[in-house]
Design a protein around this motif. Structure first.
Motif, PDB file in Angstrom:
ATOM      1  N   ASN A 119      -3.356  -7.145   7.431  1.00 47.62           N
ATOM      2  CA  ASN A 119      -2.148  -7.528   7.184  1.00 47.62           C
ATOM      3  C   ASN A 119      -1.505  -8.174   8.445  1.00 47.62           C
TER       4      ASN A 119
ATOM      5  N   ALA B 110      -7.768  -3.215   9.869  1.00 45.82           N
ATOM      6  CA  ALA B 110      -6.949  -3.282   8.945  1.00 45.82           C
ATOM      7  C   ALA B 110      -5.708  -3.792   9.492  1.00 45.82           C
TER       8      ALA B 110
ATOM      9  N   ALA C  21      -1.012   2.748   6.077  1.00 47.56           N
ATOM     10  CA  ALA C  21      -0.152   2.220   6.020  1.00 47.56           C
ATOM     11  C   ALA C  21       1.599   3.039   6.466  1.00 47.56           C
TER      12      ALA C  21
ATOM     13  N   ILE D  12       1.105  -1.215   0.510  1.00 51.17           N
ATOM     14  CA  ILE D  12      -0.533   0.072  -0.440  1.00 51.17           C
ATOM     15  C   ILE D  12       0.891   1.314  -0.380  1.00 51.17           C
TER      16      ILE D  12
ATOM     17  N   ASP E 295      -7.821   8.927   1.494  1.00 55.86           N
ATOM     18  CA  ASP E 295      -6.889   8.726   1.548  1.00 55.86           C
ATOM     19  C   ASP E 295      -6.223   7.491   2.571  1.00 55.86           C
ATOM     20  N   ARG E 296      -7.563   6.721   3.385  1.00 55.66           N
ATOM     21  CA  ARG E 296      -7.430   6.093   4.773  1.00 55.66           C
ATOM     22  C   ARG E 296      -6.091   4.694   4.809  1.00 55.66           C
ATOM     23  N   ASN E 297      -6.948   4.090   3.362  1.00 56.77           N
ATOM     24  CA  ASN E 297      -5.457   3.658   3.201  1.00 56.77           C
ATOM     25  C   ASN E 297      -4.144   3.560   3.360  1.00 56.77           C
ATOM     26  N   THR E 298      -3.739   4.782   2.350  1.00 55.50           N
ATOM     27  CA  THR E 298      -2.364   5.478   2.751  1.00 55.50           C
ATOM     28  C   THR E 298      -2.104   6.070   3.922  1.00 55.50           C
TER      29      THR E 298
END
Length: 155
Positions: free
Chosen positions: A115, A111, A77, A3, A71-74
Motif C-alpha cells: 500500500n 502490508a 486496514a 480493504i 480477517d487479517r487484512n481487515t
C-alpha cells in the motif's frame, strides 16, 4: 486502501482505539494504543487483543496472542485507519511501529509495501534501525529491507 475496515472507537484524546474483529473464531475485541516514547514527538503504536488481566485488575493489550480469526487484512486496514485518525489530530507526532515478533514486523513491512503508493500520499515512511547502543534511527523505506520497525510521519 480498498480493504474493508472495522469501526473504531476512540478515547477522548484519541490515543486509545478499540474495535471488534469478526471472523472464524467469533468476535474478538482489539486495542490500539499510542504511547509516548523517550522522544516526546515519537509515539509507539501498540496493537493486539484487548483482554482483562485479573492480576492487574485492568484491561491490557496482548500483542503476543495469535487470534487467527481469518480477517487479517481487515484488521491491518483498521490499524492503518487509526494511524490516519491519530496523525490527523496530532500531525507533529511521529509513529513508531514494530511487531512483537520478527514475523509480525515482516508482515507489517509487506502490508506497507503493498500500500506504499497510497500511504505515501499522506505519510513519509521510514524503516527504523537500531544501533549497538539501542538508539533507533530512520532510514529510507525499502520493501525488501530488514528493519527493526517503522517510523511514520504525517506530511
Amino acid at each position: 486502501m480498498n480493504i474493508p475496515k472495522y469501526d473504531l472507537l476512540a478515547n477522548t484524546d484519541s490515543t486509545l482505539f478499540t474495535f471488534e474483529s469478526y471472523g472464524t473464531t467469533g468476535k474478538i475485541v482489539k486495542g490500539i494504543a499510542y504511547t509516548v516514547t523517550k522522544n516526546e514527538r515519537l509515539y509507539n503504536l501498540g496493537f493486539g487483543d484487548l483482554i482483562f488481566d485479573p492480576i492487574q485488575n485492568r484491561y491490557i493489550i496482548d500483542d503476543l496472542v495469535v487470534s487467527d480469526n481469518g480477517d487479517r487484512n481487515t484488521v491491518l486496514a483498521t490499524v492503518a485507519k487509526s494511524v490516519y485518525n491519530f496523525s490527523e489530530i496530532y500531525p507533529d507526532r511521529n509513529i513508531f511501529i514494530k511487531g512483537s515478533t520478527k514475523a509480525r514486523t515482516r508482515l507489517y513491512r509487506r502490508a506497507i509495501s503493498l500500500n506504499f503508493e497510497e500511504l505515501s500520499e499522506t505519510f513519509l515512511i521510514f524503516g527504523a534501525m537500531e544501533d549497538e547502543n539501542g538508539h533507533v534511527f530512520d532510514v529510507p523505506f525499502d520493501p525488501n529491507g530488514d528493519f527493526y520497525g517503522f517510523i511514520i510521519k504525517r506530511k
